[in-house]
Design an enzyme around this catalytic site. Structure first.
Site, PDB file in Angstrom:
ATOM      1  N   ARG A   1     -11.761  -3.992 -13.284  1.00 40.92           N
ATOM      2  CA  ARG A   1     -12.010  -5.342 -12.771  1.00 40.92           C
ATOM      3  C   ARG A   1     -12.794  -6.194 -13.758  1.00 40.92           C
ATOM      4  NH1 ARG A   1     -10.810  -5.569  -7.200  1.00 40.92           N
ATOM      5  NH2 ARG A   1     -11.242  -3.677  -6.025  1.00 40.92           N
TER       6      ARG A   1
ATOM      7  N   PHE B   1       2.324  -3.615 -12.661  1.00 42.00           N
ATOM      8  CA  PHE B   1       0.997  -3.493 -12.065  1.00 42.00           C
ATOM      9  C   PHE B   1      -0.021  -4.086 -13.026  1.00 42.00           C
ATOM     10  CE2 PHE B   1      -2.861  -1.682 -10.376  1.00 42.00           C
ATOM     11  CZ  PHE B   1      -2.654  -1.884  -9.016  1.00 42.00           C
TER      12      PHE B   1
ATOM     13  N   GLU C   1      -6.689 -16.438  -3.854  1.00 45.03           N
ATOM     14  CA  GLU C   1      -6.161 -15.068  -3.770  1.00 45.03           C
ATOM     15  C   GLU C   1      -5.823 -14.576  -5.176  1.00 45.03           C
ATOM     16  OE1 GLU C   1      -5.810 -12.329  -2.637  1.00 45.03           O
ATOM     17  OE2 GLU C   1      -4.004 -11.945  -1.471  1.00 45.03           O
ATOM     18  N   ASP C   2      -5.896 -13.274  -5.388  1.00 49.06           N
ATOM     19  CA  ASP C   2      -5.594 -12.761  -6.729  1.00 49.06           C
ATOM     20  C   ASP C   2      -4.088 -12.741  -6.990  1.00 49.06           C
ATOM     21  OD1 ASP C   2      -5.136 -10.652  -4.966  1.00 49.06           O
ATOM     22  OD2 ASP C   2      -6.259  -9.152  -6.110  1.00 49.06           O
TER      23      ASP C   2
ATOM     24  N   ASP D   1       2.206 -10.591  -3.908  1.00 46.90           N
ATOM     25  CA  ASP D   1       3.189  -9.602  -4.355  1.00 46.90           C
ATOM     26  C   ASP D   1       4.314  -9.568  -3.301  1.00 46.90           C
ATOM     27  OD1 ASP D   1       4.379  -7.396  -5.576  1.00 46.90           O
ATOM     28  OD2 ASP D   1       2.894  -5.968  -4.912  1.00 46.90           O
TER      29      ASP D   1
HETATM   30  P1  5GP Z   1       1.002  -8.154  -1.090  1.00 44.77           P
HETATM   31  O1  5GP Z   1       0.525  -7.989   0.324  1.00 44.77           O
HETATM   32  O2  5GP Z   1       1.439  -9.563  -1.407  1.00 44.77           O
HETATM   33  O3  5GP Z   1       2.043  -7.127  -1.427  1.00 44.77           O
HETATM   34  O4  5GP Z   1      -0.210  -7.847  -2.046  1.00 44.77           O
HETATM   35  C1  5GP Z   1      -1.460  -7.623  -1.518  1.00 44.77           C
HETATM   36  C2  5GP Z   1      -2.528  -7.413  -2.531  1.00 44.77           C
HETATM   37  O5  5GP Z   1      -2.263  -6.254  -3.276  1.00 44.77           O
HETATM   38  C3  5GP Z   1      -2.734  -8.483  -3.549  1.00 44.77           C
HETATM   39  O6  5GP Z   1      -3.454  -9.569  -3.065  1.00 44.77           O
HETATM   40  C4  5GP Z   1      -3.540  -7.713  -4.561  1.00 44.77           C
HETATM   41  O7  5GP Z   1      -4.898  -7.644  -4.156  1.00 44.77           O
HETATM   42  C5  5GP Z   1      -2.892  -6.353  -4.499  1.00 44.77           C
HETATM   43  N1  5GP Z   1      -1.902  -6.247  -5.581  1.00 44.77           N
HETATM   44  C6  5GP Z   1      -0.593  -6.572  -5.575  1.00 44.77           C
HETATM   45  N2  5GP Z   1      -0.037  -6.371  -6.771  1.00 44.77           N
HETATM   46  C7  5GP Z   1      -1.049  -5.923  -7.562  1.00 44.77           C
HETATM   47  C8  5GP Z   1      -1.132  -5.584  -8.964  1.00 44.77           C
HETATM   48  O8  5GP Z   1      -0.178  -5.673  -9.740  1.00 44.77           O
HETATM   49  N3  5GP Z   1      -2.346  -5.186  -9.399  1.00 44.77           N
HETATM   50  C9  5GP Z   1      -3.457  -5.095  -8.613  1.00 44.77           C
HETATM   51  N4  5GP Z   1      -4.587  -4.688  -9.162  1.00 44.77           N
HETATM   52  N5  5GP Z   1      -3.422  -5.433  -7.294  1.00 44.77           N
HETATM   53  C10 5GP Z   1      -2.222  -5.841  -6.800  1.00 44.77           C
HETATM   54 MG    MG Z   2      -5.561  -9.637  -2.989  1.00 44.14          MG
END
Ligand code: 5GP
Ligand code: MG
Length: 187
Positions: A168, A155, A102-103, A106
């Site tokens: 990207r 971010f 996973e990237d 958050d």
């Molecule tokens: P979560 O559900 O944990 O809040 O985050 C879901 C997804 O939102 C992460 O897997 C990622 O793909 C995207 N995301 C969260 N924070 C960031 C960020 O700082 N930058 C980017 N580009 N995507 C984010």
């Molecule tokens: Mg993601």
């Protein structure tokens, strides 16, 4: 008068730092999963470069790829809070260890949704790897096994991470700031 945003990027992790950290992670996974049948899952689209670099460092003999798509951000930099699974796994995982790549974790909502669905499918085990762990922003507890980098709220873009699909392709990871300037067009 119109207002347009100018994106400012500040380098957080260089390509060299990322490469070094991904190599360490691969060594740990090679020891842990050497004798398993592994389905390595790339969580599209943000994890694509992390996945591509990581799997090329894995020496696990019995490994196949799979892909899934989750969505919560759309074209914004704040999560909508509603997570949907757009595409699910296509491989048989019943006799496999699932390696999730996973990237960013958050709020944790996306991984919580994914893991809840995975728990309904028989499998031999789960390992969750995240490129970035934004633990300060967590709303849902998520069992991350390996995180390459702990990061503060903010971010992040680059190395697969986008803002409205841009950035990207950048080889490093950056924080993004938007400066709103009346009447001027920068982008
Ligand atoms: P979560 O559900 O944990 O809040 O985050 C879901 C997804 O939102 C992460 O897997 C990622 O793909 C995207 N995301 C969260 N924070 C960031 C960020 O700082 N930058 C980017 N580009 N995507 C984010
Ligand atoms: Mg993601």
């Amino acid at each position: 008068m119109t207002a347009k945003g100018r994106d400012e990027l500040t380098l957080c992790f260089s390509p060299e730092e990322i490469e070094a950290r991904v190599s360490i992670l691969a060594q740990e996974l090679n020891s842990k999963l050497a004798n398993e049948r592994v389905v390595a899952v790339c969580v599209l689209r943000g994890a694509v470069l992390f996945f591509a670099d990581l799997v090329r460092k894995l020496s696990i003999p019995n490994l196949v790829f799979d892909f899934c798509t989750l969505s919560s951000y759309g074209d914004k930099d704040v999560s909508s809070g509603e997570v949907s699974v757009r595409t699910w796994l296509s491989q048989d995982i019943s006799d496999a260890h699932v390696l999730i790549v996973e990237d960013i974790v958050d709020t944790g909502r996306s991984m919580q949704t994914f893991l809840a669905r995975l728990a309904l499918c028989p499998q031999k085990g789960i390992t969750l790897c995240a490129l970035l762990d934004k633990s300060e922003s967590r709303v849902c507890a998520v069992p991350i096994d390996y995180a390459c980098f702990q990061v503060k709220a903010g971010f992040y873009v680059g190395y697969g991470l986008d803002f409205a699909q841009r950035y990207r392709h950048l080889p490093g990871i950056y924080t993004l700031h938007q400066n709103w300037v009346a009447g001027l067009f920068f982008s």
